[in-house]
Write a protein that holds these residues in place. Structure first.
Motif, PDB file in Angstrom:
ATOM      1  N   MET A  50      15.177  -7.365   5.576  1.00 17.75           N
ATOM      2  CA  MET A  50      15.019  -6.388   6.666  1.00 17.75           C
ATOM      3  C   MET A  50      16.360  -5.683   6.936  1.00 17.75           C
ATOM      4  O   MET A  50      16.413  -4.470   7.135  1.00 17.75           O
ATOM      5  CB  MET A  50      14.535  -7.064   7.957  1.00 17.75           C
ATOM      6  CG  MET A  50      13.148  -7.669   7.868  1.00 17.75           C
ATOM      7  SD  MET A  50      13.153  -9.256   7.005  1.00 17.75           S
ATOM      8  CE  MET A  50      13.710 -10.370   8.284  1.00 17.75           C
ATOM      9  N   LEU A  95      11.226  -1.263  11.864  1.00 18.24           N
ATOM     10  CA  LEU A  95      12.568  -1.490  11.296  1.00 18.24           C
ATOM     11  C   LEU A  95      13.498  -0.332  11.637  1.00 18.24           C
ATOM     12  O   LEU A  95      14.695  -0.378  11.338  1.00 18.24           O
ATOM     13  CB  LEU A  95      12.466  -1.639   9.770  1.00 18.24           C
ATOM     14  CG  LEU A  95      11.837  -2.940   9.261  1.00 18.24           C
ATOM     15  CD1 LEU A  95      11.498  -2.832   7.773  1.00 18.24           C
ATOM     16  CD2 LEU A  95      12.760  -4.121   9.509  1.00 18.24           C
ATOM     17  N   PHE A 249      11.091 -12.135   5.142  1.00 19.64           N
ATOM     18  CA  PHE A 249      10.437 -10.823   5.091  1.00 19.64           C
ATOM     19  C   PHE A 249       8.926 -10.983   5.293  1.00 19.64           C
ATOM     20  O   PHE A 249       8.293 -10.216   6.003  1.00 19.64           O
ATOM     21  CB  PHE A 249      10.750 -10.138   3.753  1.00 19.64           C
ATOM     22  CG  PHE A 249      10.327  -8.698   3.683  1.00 19.64           C
ATOM     23  CD1 PHE A 249      10.481  -7.843   4.774  1.00 19.64           C
ATOM     24  CD2 PHE A 249       9.793  -8.173   2.511  1.00 19.64           C
ATOM     25  CE1 PHE A 249      10.088  -6.503   4.708  1.00 19.64           C
ATOM     26  CE2 PHE A 249       9.402  -6.838   2.430  1.00 19.64           C
ATOM     27  CZ  PHE A 249       9.543  -6.009   3.535  1.00 19.64           C
TER      28      PHE A 249
END
Ligand code: GLU
Length: 301
Positions: A50, A95, A249
């Motif tokens: 990430m 994100l 993830f």
């Protein structure tokens, strides 16, 4: 290892959200990503996937380019659209990065993830034990069913009738094996893209197409002279594919999918891309099957 929960509001997320909304909607309604004015974006440690995606400023997502309800490169708008694409945009937004959509077919989606060309697969991909050897799956985010598409007036009424007929499906799809097993005498035509199956059935070069009902629904929307048998002969839970062993993830993707479902976005996106095209009694809600249960539907042979 668990992430520290240091949440902070990043102003840029508002801009990304606004940009994505414009791109995704092309001027339609603009509340598809929920009603929030901004999304809380967690800054992840630089050594996580990430964190690396945040550093790059983009997430590369493999989607179909020719499957209208899930992943479709719309020549009219120049944009990629569909349910998988909207889930991809939602994940990118969490994100605080831009989604970059790459074409990932049934046959090349896993190699593209394994060689690092893409970060994530959202490509109508059924969770199977065999695929699970090469990638890790998220919890199921959609459940499709296997079905058969024929021209109106066809004599084909079920899976057995595919024997002796020319049947199209995608190379590398679950149907490649399923049809070999269920209708061993079918004349199987394996192609790279489902749009090629559609062209073949329209020109009379094949007698039937078999794959997920949602993909077939997209074909009927395009060509009303085709019909789906409605036999639902397999259950195909879709999972997002992440690199093998990347537990952090996977956890992030699982948590984001749970949020996508819980905040109502799942249902909204489903209604837009699938629900509106099928009778009300056949419409569905978010999946209630777990990854563990899904894996048992396609065990290793
Ligand atoms: N869901 C099935 C599969 O993963 C069929 C759709 C596709 O080919 O992507 O094989």
């Amino acid at each position: 290892m668990k992430m520290g929960s240091k949440w902070r509001l990043v102003a840029i997320a508002t801009l990304v959200l606004a940009a994505l909304t414009l791109v995704a909607c092309g001027g339609d309604d603009d509340d598809e990503n929920g009603d929030e004015a901004a999304v809380e974006v967690e800054q992840f440690p630089a050594n996580t996937t990430m964190g690396k995606i945040q550093e790059a400023g983009e997430i590369r997502i493999g989607v179909k380019f020719d499957v209208p309800p899930f992943g479709f490169n719309n020549p009219q708008t120049g944009e990629v659209e569909g349910f998988d694409v909207d889930l991809g945009r939602y994940i990118a937004e969490r994100l605080g990065v831009e989604p970059v959509f790459r074409e990932a077919t049934s046959d090349n989606r896993i190699p593209l993830l394994v060689d690092g060309t893409i970060d994530l697969i959202l490509s109508t991909m059924t969770i199977t034990e065999e695929r699970d050897l090469e990638v890790d799956f998220s919890e199921p985010y959609y459940v499709a069913n296997g079905d058969i598409l024929v021209p109106e007036g066809s004599d084909i009424e079920g899976i057995d009738d595919l024997n002796g007929q020319r049947v199209c499906t995608a190379l590398g799809s679950t149907y490649q094996e399923t049809i070999k097993k269920e209708a061993p005498d079918a004349d199987l035509r394996l192609i790279d893209r489902y749009s090629e199956c559609l062209e073949l059935i329209q020109t009379g070069a094949i007698d039937a197409i078999s794959t997920d009902d949602v993909i077939l629904t997209g074909m009927v929307v395009e060509d009303e002279t085709l019909e789906i048998l409605g036999i639902e002969y397999t259950t195909e839970p879709y999972g997002a594919g992440v690199p093998e062993g990347d537990t952090e993830f996977k956890q992030f993707v699982d948590a984001t999918i749970a949020e996508f479902i819980d905040d109502g976005t799942w249902q909204e996106r489903y209604d837009e891309w699938v629900g509106q095209y099928i009778p009300e009694e056949q419409r569905q809600g978010p999946p209630d099957i777990t990854l563990k249960e899904a894996l048992k539907l396609f065990p290793l042979e």
